[in-house]
Design an enzyme around this catalytic site. Structure first.
Site, PDB file in Angstrom:
ATOM      1  N   ASP A  14       0.806  -1.218   0.000  1.00 20.34           N
ATOM      2  CA  ASP A  14       0.000   0.000   0.000  1.00 20.34           C
ATOM      3  C   ASP A  14       0.842   1.273   0.000  1.00 20.34           C
ATOM      4  O   ASP A  14       0.580   2.197  -0.772  1.00 20.34           O
ATOM      5  CB  ASP A  14      -0.952   0.022   1.202  1.00 20.34           C
ATOM      6  CG  ASP A  14      -2.142  -0.914   0.998  1.00 20.34           C
ATOM      7  OD1 ASP A  14      -2.378  -1.318  -0.168  1.00 20.34           O
ATOM      8  OD2 ASP A  14      -2.818  -1.232   1.980  1.00 20.34           O
ATOM      9  N   ARG A  94       2.213   4.382  17.081  1.00 22.72           N
ATOM     10  CA  ARG A  94       1.557   5.344  16.183  1.00 22.72           C
ATOM     11  C   ARG A  94       1.772   6.795  16.581  1.00 22.72           C
ATOM     12  O   ARG A  94       2.085   7.633  15.728  1.00 22.72           O
ATOM     13  CB  ARG A  94       0.066   5.036  16.030  1.00 22.72           C
ATOM     14  CG  ARG A  94      -0.262   3.701  15.358  1.00 22.72           C
ATOM     15  CD  ARG A  94       0.693   3.328  14.291  1.00 22.72           C
ATOM     16  NE  ARG A  94       0.281   2.184  13.482  1.00 22.72           N
ATOM     17  CZ  ARG A  94       1.095   1.495  12.700  1.00 22.72           C
ATOM     18  NH1 ARG A  94       2.369   1.820  12.627  1.00 22.72           N
ATOM     19  NH2 ARG A  94       0.655   0.490  11.986  1.00 22.72           N
ATOM     20  N   ASP A 123      -5.516   2.264  13.334  1.00 24.81           N
ATOM     21  CA  ASP A 123      -4.299   3.038  13.079  1.00 24.81           C
ATOM     22  C   ASP A 123      -4.570   4.379  12.395  1.00 24.81           C
ATOM     23  O   ASP A 123      -3.927   5.379  12.707  1.00 24.81           O
ATOM     24  CB  ASP A 123      -3.309   2.199  12.261  1.00 24.81           C
ATOM     25  CG  ASP A 123      -2.693   1.081  13.105  1.00 24.81           C
ATOM     26  OD1 ASP A 123      -2.548   1.295  14.328  1.00 24.81           O
ATOM     27  OD2 ASP A 123      -2.366   0.028  12.556  1.00 24.81           O
ATOM     28  N   SER A 174      -1.810  -9.883   7.432  1.00 24.09           N
ATOM     29  CA  SER A 174      -1.373  -8.506   7.613  1.00 24.09           C
ATOM     30  C   SER A 174      -0.581  -8.459   8.916  1.00 24.09           C
ATOM     31  O   SER A 174      -1.070  -8.856   9.968  1.00 24.09           O
ATOM     32  CB  SER A 174      -2.595  -7.593   7.681  1.00 24.09           C
ATOM     33  OG  SER A 174      -2.206  -6.348   8.213  1.00 24.09           O
TER      34      SER A 174
HETATM   35  N1  ARG Z   1      -5.172  -4.636  16.361  1.00 22.44           N
HETATM   36  C1  ARG Z   1      -3.949  -4.039  16.760  1.00 22.44           C
HETATM   37  C2  ARG Z   1      -4.155  -2.577  17.041  1.00 22.44           C
HETATM   38  O1  ARG Z   1      -5.138  -2.019  16.661  1.00 22.44           O
HETATM   39  C3  ARG Z   1      -2.860  -4.295  15.749  1.00 22.44           C
HETATM   40  C4  ARG Z   1      -3.000  -3.565  14.482  1.00 22.44           C
HETATM   41  C5  ARG Z   1      -1.946  -3.959  13.521  1.00 22.44           C
HETATM   42  N2  ARG Z   1      -1.918  -3.065  12.414  1.00 22.44           N
HETATM   43  C6  ARG Z   1      -1.725  -3.445  11.198  1.00 22.44           C
HETATM   44  N3  ARG Z   1      -1.724  -2.520  10.297  1.00 22.44           N
HETATM   45  N4  ARG Z   1      -1.569  -4.712  10.858  1.00 22.44           N
HETATM   46  O2  ARG Z   1      -3.326  -1.970  17.663  1.00 22.44           O
END
Ligand code: ARG
Length: 423
Positions: A14, A94, A123, A174
């Site tokens: 992406d 983040r 995110d 992912s």
């Molecule tokens: N579910 C977790 C969170 O919201 C992990 C997210 C992982 N992000 C990703 N882009 N694969 O913090």
């Protein structure tokens, strides 16, 4: 002169496609920024790849130390674990990435920043809420949310634009990882009934492959911060790195969680967090010994609030500052050493010692040396039980409900017995 945008770049599909897409759609020059938070980014090849895809500048910044000092360790001191399961690795990274995006935009004279998040996750919220808090006027672009391409179409777009498609695209999962943990979503994991296939785990061995013999680890803390491993003082990045390897070898730190996302979706998330699991457990064990009961009870509530605010993207909030002050203050005497046993996926605290310990042998022992005055107990019990006794006499014997209806049953039982006798 074309406007500039700073893109948070991971090198994945992406964000690679986003470089080209931002040029085409927005006619912008793209500066990529890759933040290394202990995810072992190969900076030279990332930079080459970004430039090869059309970035005008490719920056890679090692932020591991800052990640540990300003994000991971404060969260550890807070005992922040989302929904009792997820140590928040991605969520903690983040706001740091957002801060560095904002700084870079300023340094590069960019009028916008961009990230590769979709519109379904947490995110995007964490990035955008943080960026807006730090730089309210800065434009934010979310290509992967905007372009409306499926994964298939994104791959076709990449082929058409000569963008090298990363090998990771072949994987159905992912993945996001940093020092504090690794998260795996998608593919077979989307069926919550399916056991996570062994292939999703990279940091932790499967139980049959772990050593038969347990491994003991001693973690030294000072004011709630881990400072040594088995007696060797070391910096946080090394300590977490070593613990990830050690605990991972013993299969410690796997999590399988049905998680409540901020955007209202329940999702199935699998995590590997060996170091986080050990450190959180050890830290809590030391707190159990050095904090009073009231402090512990209150801190549990703070921990839940703290985890929620981190998860929900509110790192740069006044609320966080307030809670962080409480957490800092609570850690003043959380100093000592905890011994942990790692074996077959288990992480068990088996010893703790502290010069600030509130555990008193004289008060606890049943042997000689007992300092506890047992003759004071009847008076204590009398006053402690007084309100209960008073209330029970007036209100309890009427019509007991719920679990207390056992009182009525016993009454009947007694009556039956009496009838039996009469026969
Ligand atoms: N579910 C977790 C969170 O919201 C992990 C997210 C992982 N992000 C990703 N882009 N694969 O913090």
């Amino acid at each position: 002169m074309a406007r500039k945008v700073v893109l948070a770049y991971s090198g994945g599909l992406d964000t690679s496609v986003a470089i080209k897409w931002l040029g085409e759609k927005y006619d912008m020059e793209v500066v990529t920024l890759t933040i290394d938070v202990g995810n072992e980014a190969d900076s030279a090849s990332l930079r080459r790849k970004a430039l090869g895809t059309g970035a005008v500048k490719a920056l890679v910044e090692d932020a591991s130390e800052r990640f540990v000092s300003y994000f991971i360790f404060p969260a550890l001191q807070a005992d922040a674990v989302y929904e009792g399961q997820y140590p928040l690795a991605t969520a903690l990274s983040r706001p740091l990435i957002a801060k560095l995006l904002v700084d870079t935009a300023q340094a590069e004279g960019a009028s916008a920043v961009a990230h590769g998040c979709t519109g379904k996750g947490n995110d995007q919220v964490r990035f955008e809420v943080s960026i807006a808090a730090l730089s309210p006027g800065l434009e934010i672009i979310a290509p992967a949310r905007e372009w409306g391409m499926t994964r298939e179409q994104t791959i076709i777009y990449a082929h058409e634009h000569d963008i090298p498609v990363p090998i990771s695209v072949a994987s159905p999962y992912s993945i996001d990882q940093n020092l504090w943990g690794r998260s795996i979503e998608c593919g077979a994991l989307e069926d919550p009934w399916v056991e996570p296939p062994e292939e999703v785990f990279v940091w932790t061995r499967s139980i049959p492959d772990t050593p038969a013999e347990p491994c003991y680890v001693e973690i030294g803390f000072e004011q709630g911060l881990p400072i040594s491993l088995n007696g060797d003082e070391m910096d946080g990045v090394s300590l977490i790195g070593q613990l990830n390897r050690l605990a991972g070898e013993h299969g410690v730190g796997r999590v399988d969680h049905i998680e409540n996302r901020l955007v209202g979706i329940k999702s199935r998330e699998v995590y590997e967090a060996p170091a986080a699991t050990v450190l959180l457990r050890a830290h809590q064990a030391l707190e159990a010994m050095t904090l009073s009961k009231n402090q512990l009870r209150f801190k549990e509530k703070v921990a839940a609030e703290y985890a929620d605010l981190v998860y929900n993207g509110l790192w740069f909030s006044r609320f966080h500052q307030d809670l962080a002050c409480y957490v800092q203050s609570s850690q003043r005497h959380v100093t000592g050493t905890v011994r942990v046993k790692l074996n077959k996926g288990n992480c068990t605290v088996v010893g703790r010692k502290s010069t600030k310990s509130l555990y008193s042998f004289g008060l606890a022992t049943y042997d000689k040396g007992d300092l506890f005055d047992q003759s004071a107990s009847p008076g204590f019990i009398h006053i402690w039980g007084l309100p209960l006794k008073t209330q029970a006499q007036v209100q309890l014997l009427g019509q007991p409900e719920g679990p207390l209806s056992i009182l009525a049953l016993e009454g009947k039982g007694k009556a039956n017995k009496r009838r039996g006798k009469r026969k």
